[in-house]
Design a protein around this motif. Structure first.
Motif, PDB file in Angstrom:
ATOM      1  N   ALA A   1       0.814  -1.216   0.000  1.00 47.43           N
ATOM      2  CA  ALA A   1       0.000   0.000   0.000  1.00 47.43           C
ATOM      3  C   ALA A   1       0.849   1.269   0.000  1.00 47.43           C
ATOM      4  CB  ALA A   1      -0.920   0.004   1.216  1.00 47.43           C
ATOM      5  N   SER A   2       2.152   1.107   0.207  1.00 52.43           N
ATOM      6  CA  SER A   2       3.040   2.275   0.268  1.00 52.43           C
ATOM      7  C   SER A   2       3.399   2.740  -1.137  1.00 52.43           C
ATOM      8  CB  SER A   2       4.314   1.910   1.040  1.00 52.43           C
ATOM      9  OG  SER A   2       5.312   2.864   0.801  1.00 52.43           O
ATOM     10  N   SER A   3       3.658   4.045  -1.244  1.00 51.04           N
ATOM     11  CA  SER A   3       4.096   4.593  -2.530  1.00 51.04           C
ATOM     12  C   SER A   3       5.539   4.193  -2.845  1.00 51.04           C
ATOM     13  CB  SER A   3       3.995   6.118  -2.499  1.00 51.04           C
ATOM     14  OG  SER A   3       4.927   6.630  -1.541  1.00 51.04           O
ATOM     15  N   GLY A   4       6.269   3.809  -1.822  1.00 54.49           N
ATOM     16  CA  GLY A   4       7.658   3.422  -2.036  1.00 54.49           C
ATOM     17  C   GLY A   4       8.618   4.599  -2.074  1.00 54.49           C
ATOM     18  N   THR A   5       8.078   5.806  -1.913  1.00 58.77           N
ATOM     19  CA  THR A   5       8.965   6.964  -1.850  1.00 58.77           C
ATOM     20  C   THR A   5       9.569   7.033  -0.445  1.00 58.77           C
ATOM     21  OG1 THR A   5       7.115   8.393  -1.254  1.00 58.77           O
ATOM     22  CG2 THR A   5       7.707   8.266  -3.594  1.00 58.77           C
ATOM     23  N   GLN A   6      10.806   7.480  -0.379  1.00 57.73           N
ATOM     24  CA  GLN A   6      11.537   7.360   0.883  1.00 57.73           C
ATOM     25  C   GLN A   6      10.933   8.192   2.018  1.00 57.73           C
ATOM     26  OE1 GLN A   6      15.739   7.740   0.098  1.00 57.73           O
ATOM     27  NE2 GLN A   6      15.715   5.957  -1.267  1.00 57.73           N
TER      28      GLN A   6
ATOM     29  N   LEU B   1       8.997   6.009   4.458  1.00 52.05           N
ATOM     30  CA  LEU B   1       9.624   4.943   5.246  1.00 52.05           C
ATOM     31  C   LEU B   1       9.159   4.986   6.707  1.00 52.05           C
ATOM     32  CD1 LEU B   1      11.564   2.596   5.691  1.00 52.05           C
ATOM     33  CD2 LEU B   1      13.414   4.278   5.974  1.00 52.05           C
ATOM     34  N   LEU B   2       9.247   6.140   7.345  1.00 50.91           N
ATOM     35  CA  LEU B   2       8.843   6.210   8.759  1.00 50.91           C
ATOM     36  C   LEU B   2       7.360   5.901   8.953  1.00 50.91           C
ATOM     37  CD1 LEU B   2      10.963   9.164  10.179  1.00 50.91           C
ATOM     38  CD2 LEU B   2      11.128   6.759  10.772  1.00 50.91           C
ATOM     39  N   PRO B   3       6.463   6.464   8.134  1.00 51.39           N
ATOM     40  CA  PRO B   3       5.053   6.070   8.290  1.00 51.39           C
ATOM     41  C   PRO B   3       4.841   4.563   8.133  1.00 51.39           C
ATOM     42  CG  PRO B   3       5.186   8.074   6.994  1.00 51.39           C
ATOM     43  CD  PRO B   3       6.598   7.592   7.181  1.00 51.39           C
ATOM     44  N   VAL B   4       5.573   3.934   7.236  1.00 50.37           N
ATOM     45  CA  VAL B   4       5.424   2.481   7.059  1.00 50.37           C
ATOM     46  C   VAL B   4       5.962   1.739   8.283  1.00 50.37           C
ATOM     47  CG1 VAL B   4       6.380   0.521   5.781  1.00 50.37           C
ATOM     48  CG2 VAL B   4       5.258   2.394   4.559  1.00 50.37           C
TER      49      VAL B   4
ATOM     50  N   GLY C   1      19.480   0.964  10.075  1.00 48.64           N
ATOM     51  CA  GLY C   1      19.949   2.180  10.741  1.00 48.64           C
ATOM     52  C   GLY C   1      18.798   3.064  11.197  1.00 48.64           C
ATOM     53  N   VAL C   2      17.779   3.167  10.365  1.00 51.71           N
ATOM     54  CA  VAL C   2      16.617   3.987  10.738  1.00 51.71           C
ATOM     55  C   VAL C   2      15.882   3.331  11.916  1.00 51.71           C
ATOM     56  CG1 VAL C   2      14.369   4.852   9.983  1.00 51.71           C
ATOM     57  CG2 VAL C   2      16.354   5.010   8.458  1.00 51.71           C
ATOM     58  N   ILE C   3      15.679   2.032  11.832  1.00 51.06           N
ATOM     59  CA  ILE C   3      14.942   1.330  12.896  1.00 51.06           C
ATOM     60  C   ILE C   3      15.668   1.462  14.237  1.00 51.06           C
ATOM     61  CG2 ILE C   3      14.202  -0.949  13.720  1.00 51.06           C
ATOM     62  CD1 ILE C   3      13.779  -1.684  10.715  1.00 51.06           C
ATOM     63  N   THR C   4      16.961   1.326  14.223  1.00 47.18           N
ATOM     64  CA  THR C   4      17.701   1.363  15.494  1.00 47.18           C
ATOM     65  C   THR C   4      17.941   2.796  15.981  1.00 47.18           C
ATOM     66  OG1 THR C   4      19.784   1.160  14.275  1.00 47.18           O
ATOM     67  CG2 THR C   4      18.816  -0.867  15.169  1.00 47.18           C
TER      68      THR C   4
END
Ligand code: FES
Length: 161
Positions: A20-25, A28-31, A63-66
């Motif tokens: 359902a994501s647009s795949g634009t970076q 990423l955080l909303p997903v 890296g984003v998750i951590t």
């Protein structure tokens, strides 16, 4: 009380959220939030799919998750025990209560009991200073908690599981 989601459902939910994501970076955080909201954590085995969706490396996603402490990478415990660590409770037996809770659950603060059922967390003042020491199990507040009372409350929580 948290419900555990079967592994097959986790994969299906993650796939649906990513599809359902647009795949634009910028998404990423909303997903990542959507994954944690739906599943309870961001499954490590989904990092490769997340990276593919956003055209990032696995290291970049990791890296984003951590970086954000908000995101969990393992299933949360089904039940949460919070011991008040603020001053009034500490001065009224809070340290002994915490030591007893750690012994009873078999884990330290910020960790899960051996069976993964309980998380033991600190909390800083529950507004029950006059009836310290205080704690919560899940959403239920308890005051004047002795080690013996803790054991009764824990047994009741286990029965309810
Ligand atoms: S200090 Fe524990 S309830 Fe206020």
């Amino acid at each position: 009380m948290q419900q555990r989601i079967p592994q097959a459902d986790i994969a299906a939910q993650a796939s649906a959220i990513l599809a359902a994501s647009s795949g634009t970076q910028d998404q990423l955080l909303p997903v990542l939030h959507a994954l944690q909201d739906a599943i309870g954590y961001v499954p490590p085995d989904q990092v490769v799919n997340i990276a593919s969706t956003f055209n990032l490396s696995r290291a970049e996603v990791h890296g984003v998750i951590t970086f954000y402490h908000y995101f969990r990478t393992e299933a949360p415990a089904r039940q949460v025990v919070q011991i008040c660590r603020a001053e009034a409770c500490q001065s009224m037996g809070g340290d002994a209560l915490l030591a007893h809770a750690e012994q009873a659950l078999g884990c330290k603060l910020h960790a899960h009991s051996g069976d993964g059922e309980f998380a033991l967390e600190p909390v800083y003042c529950l507004g029950q200073c006059a009836t310290a020491p205080s704690m919560m199990i899940n959403e239920a507040l308890h005051a004047r908690v002795t080690p013996a009372r803790f054991d009764k409350l824990l047994a009741k929580a286990k029965e309810a599981a």
